[in-house]
Scaffold this motif. Sequence first.
Motif, short mmCIF file in Angstrom:
data_model
loop_
_atom_site.label_atom_id
_atom_site.label_comp_id
_atom_site.label_asym_id
_atom_site.label_seq_id
_atom_site.Cartn_x
_atom_site.Cartn_y
_atom_site.Cartn_z
N ASN A 90 2.71 -1.28 -9.38
CA ASN A 90 3.11 -0.30 -10.38
C ASN A 90 4.28 -0.79 -11.23
O ASN A 90 4.38 -0.44 -12.40
N ARG A 91 5.15 -1.59 -10.65
CA ARG A 91 6.27 -2.16 -11.41
C ARG A 91 5.79 -3.29 -12.33
O ARG A 91 6.38 -3.53 -13.38
N HIS A 93 1.87 -11.46 -5.42
CA HIS A 93 3.15 -11.64 -6.11
C HIS A 93 3.10 -12.81 -7.09
O HIS A 93 3.82 -12.80 -8.08
N ASP A 134 3.61 -0.24 -4.76
CA ASP A 134 4.83 -0.04 -5.55
C ASP A 134 5.12 -1.26 -6.42
O ASP A 134 5.50 -1.14 -7.59
N TYR A 135 4.91 -2.44 -5.85
CA TYR A 135 5.09 -3.68 -6.60
C TYR A 135 4.13 -3.73 -7.80
O TYR A 135 4.53 -4.05 -8.92
N PHE A 181 2.21 -3.62 3.11
CA PHE A 181 3.55 -3.97 2.64
C PHE A 181 3.97 -2.95 1.57
O PHE A 181 3.68 -1.78 1.70
N ASP A 182 4.61 -3.44 0.52
CA ASP A 182 4.99 -2.56 -0.60
C ASP A 182 4.10 -2.84 -1.81
O ASP A 182 4.50 -2.65 -2.95
N ASN A 183 2.88 -3.30 -1.54
CA ASN A 183 2.02 -3.80 -2.62
C ASN A 183 1.80 -2.80 -3.75
O ASN A 183 1.88 -3.17 -4.92
N HIS A 192 -0.60 -10.70 0.18
CA HIS A 192 0.66 -10.18 -0.35
C HIS A 192 1.39 -11.26 -1.16
O HIS A 192 1.83 -11.02 -2.29
N LYS A 219 -1.40 6.55 -5.85
CA LYS A 219 -0.12 6.19 -6.47
C LYS A 219 -0.32 5.39 -7.77
O LYS A 219 0.66 5.09 -8.45
N PHE A 273 -2.50 5.65 -0.85
CA PHE A 273 -2.03 4.49 -1.59
C PHE A 273 -2.69 4.43 -2.97
O PHE A 273 -2.02 4.22 -3.98
N CYS A 289 -2.64 -1.11 0.21
CA CYS A 289 -2.32 -0.36 1.44
C CYS A 289 -1.40 -1.09 2.39
O CYS A 289 -1.10 -0.58 3.48
#
Length: 175
Positions: free
Chosen positions: A92-93, A65, A89-90, A85-87, A61, A146, A143, A83
């Motif tokens: 995709n941003r 980042h 969504d991160y 943490f918020d990986n 993770h 997404k 996941f 799959c």
Amino acid sequence: MTRIILIGYMGAGKTTIGKALAKALGVTFYDLDWYIETRMHRTVKQIFDAEGEEGFRRIEHNLLHEVAEFENVVISCGGGTPCFFDNIDYMNRQGKVIYLKASPEVLYEHLKMGKSVRPLLLNKTPGQVREFIVEQLAHREQFYSKANYTLDINLLDNHDKINITVDKLQKLIEK
């Protein structure tokens, strides 16, 4: 600026396609697992053995980042990366996320042909590996789905088809 992130199950061809796509686009390729190994001075298997999956996922993770801040890159992630943490969504941003989708049978065949050590598959019989792939895909699909884009790679079985897949990916992300 180009930032493309490839996701999918182990054996989907993320590294193979990622290298070819990066070359075609004239950008740098990063395999997240290789990046982790370089930064941590240990193999993924050594990290798993020493810190368990939870410890590995924390490291993964943090380094996701780091590498996802780079510009003009194609990044291939480990099968489990999206799959935790918020990986997802991160990711995709940060860039264009592409899910390389394949059937459990195709993934099994790719993994059987592969030469790398897969910590999650160690000490499993072929039948157990097949069952494990089916179960994990069922869990991970929520996941993977997404991603910004999905590309079916079920017919990816030779180098000509890798080039065709890279062309398809380029057209997909140009839209």
